[in-house]
Design an enzyme around this catalytic site. Structure first.
Site, PDB file in Angstrom:
ATOM      1  N   PRO A   1      39.608  42.971  58.266  1.00  5.86           N
ATOM      2  CA  PRO A   1      39.770  44.166  57.444  1.00  5.86           C
ATOM      3  C   PRO A   1      39.073  44.094  56.086  1.00  5.86           C
ATOM      4  O   PRO A   1      39.082  43.055  55.430  1.00  5.86           O
ATOM      5  CB  PRO A   1      41.285  44.278  57.261  1.00  5.86           C
ATOM      6  CG  PRO A   1      41.830  42.937  57.616  1.00  5.86           C
ATOM      7  CD  PRO A   1      40.893  42.362  58.621  1.00  5.86           C
ATOM      8  N   ASN A   2      38.478  45.202  55.741  1.00  8.84           N
ATOM      9  CA  ASN A   2      37.822  45.447  54.447  1.00  8.84           C
ATOM     10  C   ASN A   2      36.482  44.736  54.296  1.00  8.84           C
ATOM     11  O   ASN A   2      35.767  44.957  53.318  1.00  8.84           O
ATOM     12  CB  ASN A   2      38.752  45.088  53.266  1.00  8.84           C
ATOM     13  CG  ASN A   2      40.034  45.890  53.315  1.00  8.84           C
ATOM     14  OD1 ASN A   2      39.981  47.115  53.354  1.00  8.84           O
ATOM     15  ND2 ASN A   2      41.174  45.236  53.368  1.00  8.84           N
TER      16      ASN A   2
ATOM     17  N   ARG B   1      32.599  46.294  47.704  1.00  4.51           N
ATOM     18  CA  ARG B   1      33.964  45.957  47.316  1.00  4.51           C
ATOM     19  C   ARG B   1      33.982  44.746  46.368  1.00  4.51           C
ATOM     20  O   ARG B   1      33.322  43.739  46.648  1.00  4.51           O
ATOM     21  CB  ARG B   1      34.671  45.584  48.618  1.00  4.51           C
ATOM     22  CG  ARG B   1      35.946  44.848  48.503  1.00  4.51           C
ATOM     23  CD  ARG B   1      36.309  44.173  49.848  1.00  4.51           C
ATOM     24  NE  ARG B   1      37.659  43.655  49.755  1.00  4.51           N
ATOM     25  CZ  ARG B   1      38.133  42.690  50.511  1.00  4.51           C
ATOM     26  NH1 ARG B   1      37.388  42.121  51.435  1.00  4.51           N
ATOM     27  NH2 ARG B   1      39.370  42.276  50.359  1.00  4.51           N
TER      28      ARG B   1
ATOM     29  N   TYR C   1      33.107  38.924  45.928  1.00  2.00           N
ATOM     30  CA  TYR C   1      32.483  38.832  47.253  1.00  2.00           C
ATOM     31  C   TYR C   1      30.964  38.989  47.246  1.00  2.00           C
ATOM     32  O   TYR C   1      30.334  38.905  48.297  1.00  2.00           O
ATOM     33  CB  TYR C   1      33.106  39.872  48.193  1.00  2.00           C
ATOM     34  CG  TYR C   1      34.595  39.669  48.392  1.00  2.00           C
ATOM     35  CD1 TYR C   1      35.079  38.520  49.015  1.00  2.00           C
ATOM     36  CD2 TYR C   1      35.523  40.598  47.933  1.00  2.00           C
ATOM     37  CE1 TYR C   1      36.445  38.313  49.189  1.00  2.00           C
ATOM     38  CE2 TYR C   1      36.887  40.405  48.104  1.00  2.00           C
ATOM     39  CZ  TYR C   1      37.335  39.262  48.735  1.00  2.00           C
ATOM     40  OH  TYR C   1      38.683  39.060  48.901  1.00  2.00           O
TER      41      TYR C   1
ATOM     42  N   ASN D   1      36.337  35.391  59.943  1.00  5.46           N
ATOM     43  CA  ASN D   1      36.912  35.709  58.639  1.00  5.46           C
ATOM     44  C   ASN D   1      37.894  36.845  58.886  1.00  5.46           C
ATOM     45  O   ASN D   1      37.504  38.013  59.013  1.00  5.46           O
ATOM     46  CB  ASN D   1      35.832  36.124  57.640  1.00  5.46           C
ATOM     47  CG  ASN D   1      36.415  36.337  56.246  1.00  5.46           C
ATOM     48  OD1 ASN D   1      37.619  36.425  56.076  1.00  5.46           O
ATOM     49  ND2 ASN D   1      35.540  36.449  55.259  1.00  5.46           N
TER      50      ASN D   1
ATOM     51  N   ALA E   1      42.598  39.578  55.063  1.00  4.73           N
ATOM     52  CA  ALA E   1      44.011  39.436  54.701  1.00  4.73           C
ATOM     53  C   ALA E   1      44.904  39.086  55.893  1.00  4.73           C
ATOM     54  O   ALA E   1      45.995  38.531  55.708  1.00  4.73           O
ATOM     55  CB  ALA E   1      44.501  40.715  54.033  1.00  4.73           C
TER      56      ALA E   1
ATOM     57  N   GLU F   1      37.662  29.072  60.874  1.00  6.15           N
ATOM     58  CA  GLU F   1      38.115  30.068  59.885  1.00  6.15           C
ATOM     59  C   GLU F   1      37.222  29.982  58.653  1.00  6.15           C
ATOM     60  O   GLU F   1      37.009  28.881  58.132  1.00  6.15           O
ATOM     61  CB  GLU F   1      39.568  29.752  59.506  1.00  6.15           C
ATOM     62  CG  GLU F   1      40.113  30.647  58.409  1.00  6.15           C
ATOM     63  CD  GLU F   1      41.540  30.266  58.006  1.00  6.15           C
ATOM     64  OE1 GLU F   1      42.346  29.827  58.855  1.00  6.15           O
ATOM     65  OE2 GLU F   1      41.838  30.410  56.800  1.00  6.15           O
TER      66      GLU F   1
ATOM     67  N   HIS G   1      36.129  31.788  54.715  1.00  2.94           N
ATOM     68  CA  HIS G   1      36.379  32.726  53.621  1.00  2.94           C
ATOM     69  C   HIS G   1      35.212  32.679  52.659  1.00  2.94           C
ATOM     70  O   HIS G   1      34.681  31.595  52.372  1.00  2.94           O
ATOM     71  CB  HIS G   1      37.678  32.384  52.881  1.00  2.94           C
ATOM     72  CG  HIS G   1      38.859  32.433  53.786  1.00  2.94           C
ATOM     73  ND1 HIS G   1      39.390  33.622  54.221  1.00  2.94           N
ATOM     74  CD2 HIS G   1      39.545  31.447  54.392  1.00  2.94           C
ATOM     75  CE1 HIS G   1      40.382  33.354  55.058  1.00  2.94           C
ATOM     76  NE2 HIS G   1      40.497  32.052  55.187  1.00  2.94           N
TER      77      HIS G   1
ATOM     78  N   ARG H   1      42.774  31.629  43.910  1.00  2.00           N
ATOM     79  CA  ARG H   1      43.233  33.015  43.764  1.00  2.00           C
ATOM     80  C   ARG H   1      44.759  33.088  43.868  1.00  2.00           C
ATOM     81  O   ARG H   1      45.434  32.072  43.722  1.00  2.00           O
ATOM     82  CB  ARG H   1      42.517  33.880  44.807  1.00  2.00           C
ATOM     83  CG  ARG H   1      40.990  33.800  44.635  1.00  2.00           C
ATOM     84  CD  ARG H   1      40.265  34.669  45.637  1.00  2.00           C
ATOM     85  NE  ARG H   1      40.595  36.070  45.459  1.00  2.00           N
ATOM     86  CZ  ARG H   1      40.320  37.020  46.362  1.00  2.00           C
ATOM     87  NH1 ARG H   1      39.700  36.685  47.500  1.00  2.00           N
ATOM     88  NH2 ARG H   1      40.646  38.269  46.143  1.00  2.00           N
TER      89      ARG H   1
HETATM   90  C1  DQA Z   1      38.767  36.618  52.286  1.00  2.00           C
HETATM   91  C2  DQA Z   1      39.970  36.149  51.463  1.00  2.00           C
HETATM   92  C3  DQA Z   1      41.207  36.935  51.845  1.00  2.00           C
HETATM   93  O1  DQA Z   1      42.324  36.490  51.072  1.00  2.00           O
HETATM   94  C4  DQA Z   1      41.000  38.418  51.544  1.00  2.00           C
HETATM   95  O2  DQA Z   1      42.120  39.163  51.948  1.00  2.00           O
HETATM   96  C5  DQA Z   1      39.753  38.943  52.175  1.00  2.00           C
HETATM   97  C6  DQA Z   1      38.551  38.125  52.145  1.00  2.00           C
HETATM   98  C7  DQA Z   1      37.462  35.925  51.863  1.00  2.00           C
HETATM   99  O3  DQA Z   1      36.504  35.973  52.629  1.00  2.00           O
HETATM  100  O4  DQA Z   1      37.379  35.354  50.755  1.00  2.00           O
HETATM  101  O5  DQA Z   1      39.710  40.080  52.630  1.00  2.00           O
HETATM  102  O6  DQA Z   1      39.000  36.296  53.638  1.00  2.00           O
END
Ligand code: DQA
Length: 139
Positions: free
Chosen positions: A9-10, A17, A22, A71, A74, A95, A97, A104
């Site tokens: 998501p996102n 964003r 990011y 990735n 959240a 996994e 990020h 954070r």
């Molecule tokens: C993320 C870190 C997550 O906590 C966050 O919700 C994201 C992006 C990252 O790539 O740093 O959406 O996965």
């Protein structure tokens, strides 16, 4: 080798964003760079904001592909269902990020997924995806 990248998501908003966290590149631009860098790999990309669709994609590729770079955004911090999907397939899942989640908010420090994954890479910007691929190709 077939490698599936899955963004949750996102992450469709990368480049738009929260750029200070990011970066300003869209994932599509970065993906082209990755594909050019590894011409011998079949790197496919899927993004969804929907938990069940991420699970469906893990099931779809998880018995035939050589690696999944995930990735989960959240959902990393909340999803028992994605953890179960990772545990249920044969393909190794890494996994990743973009941000260093440990720098954070505290709710980002815990991953529901990590224990089911081959490993975790966080905090190297978009390069986190390449580092995961490097691991999958060395084996
Ligand atoms: C993320 C870190 C997550 O906590 C966050 O919700 C994201 C992006 C990252 O790539 O740093 O959406 O996965």
């Amino acid at each position: 080798m077939n490698i599936q990248i899955i963004n949750g998501p996102n992450l469709n908003l990368l480049g738009v964003r929260e750029k200070s966290i990011y970066g300003d590149s869209s994932f599509e631009t970065y993906l082209t760079e990755l594909q050019n860098r590894y011409p011998n790999l079949n790197i496919t990309y899927y993004q969804s904001n929907v938990e069940g669709e991420i699970i469906n994609k893990i099931h779809e590729v998880g018995f035939t592909y050589d690696g999944i770079v995930l990735n989960a955004g959240a959902y990393t911090h909340t999803s028992v269902a994605i953890a179960d999907a990772i545990a249920g397939v044969k393909t190794p899942v890494i996994e990743v990020h973009i941000s260093n989640v440990y720098k954070r908010e505290e709710f980002r420090h815990h991953s529901m997924l990590a224990a089911s994954c081959k490993g975790v890479i966080a905090g190297f910007g978009m390069d986190s995806y390449r580092l995961a691929i490097e691991n999958l190709i060395v084996k």
